[in-house]
Write a protein that holds these residues in place. Structure first.
Motif, mmCIF file in Angstrom:
data_model
loop_
_atom_site.group_PDB
_atom_site.id
_atom_site.type_symbol
_atom_site.label_atom_id
_atom_site.label_comp_id
_atom_site.label_asym_id
_atom_site.label_seq_id
_atom_site.Cartn_x
_atom_site.Cartn_y
_atom_site.Cartn_z
ATOM 1 N N ASP A 16 -52.324 -52.689 -23.003
ATOM 2 C CA ASP A 16 -51.453 -51.961 -23.927
ATOM 3 C C ASP A 16 -50.397 -51.230 -23.102
ATOM 4 O O ASP A 16 -50.734 -50.513 -22.160
ATOM 5 C CB ASP A 16 -52.292 -50.969 -24.734
ATOM 6 N N PRO A 17 -49.117 -51.368 -23.410
ATOM 7 C CA PRO A 17 -48.088 -50.728 -22.591
ATOM 8 C C PRO A 17 -48.128 -49.196 -22.645
ATOM 9 O O PRO A 17 -47.730 -48.533 -21.688
ATOM 10 C CB PRO A 17 -46.775 -51.258 -23.163
ATOM 11 N N LEU A 18 -48.627 -48.628 -23.732
ATOM 12 C CA LEU A 18 -48.642 -47.177 -23.865
ATOM 13 C C LEU A 18 -49.837 -46.546 -23.156
ATOM 14 O O LEU A 18 -49.686 -45.619 -22.370
ATOM 15 C CB LEU A 18 -48.650 -46.793 -25.345
ATOM 16 N N THR A 19 -51.032 -47.077 -23.405
ATOM 17 C CA THR A 19 -52.236 -46.461 -22.854
ATOM 18 C C THR A 19 -52.769 -47.179 -21.624
ATOM 19 O O THR A 19 -53.499 -46.582 -20.836
ATOM 20 C CB THR A 19 -53.357 -46.444 -23.905
ATOM 21 N N GLY A 20 -52.444 -48.466 -21.469
ATOM 22 C CA GLY A 20 -52.961 -49.227 -20.347
ATOM 23 C C GLY A 20 -54.329 -49.829 -20.620
ATOM 24 O O GLY A 20 -54.892 -50.491 -19.763
#
Length: 93
Positions: free
Chosen positions: A37-41
């Motif tokens: 996920d680009p936001l949380t990783g």
């Protein structure tokens, strides 16, 4: 088409007894790769069937459910138990 694997839950490394290792687990194989996920990783995918895990008392019950629901499956045989017999005096050899 959904594909599932049926296996017997092995004993945990931190577990000395064999409690709750006699049930059979049916879980679906992932259909798509997990992506970060680009936001949380965190890793995740849109495949919600891979989150489902069902427990059955016998192998025949798990196979019967899969056949009744039209789910292709393969059975992973239970690992062979190996007993390591050791005496206390073996520590001082």
């Amino acid at each position: 088409m959904k594909t599932a694997r049926i296996y017997q839950k092995p004993k945990n490394a931190m577990q000395s007894g064999r409690a709750r290792t006699d049930s059979w687990i049916l879980e679906f194989e992932p259909r798509e790769q997990q992506q970060a996920d680009p936001l949380t990783g965190w890793a995740g995918s849109g495949d919600t069937a891979s989150q489902l895990r069902m427990s059955f008392p016998t192998l025949e019950a798990a196979q019967g459910y899969a056949e009744r629901e039209g789910i292709a499956f393969h059975v992973i045989p239970a690992p062979e138990r190996k007993l390591k017999l050791q005496a206390y005096s073996d520590n001082f050899r």
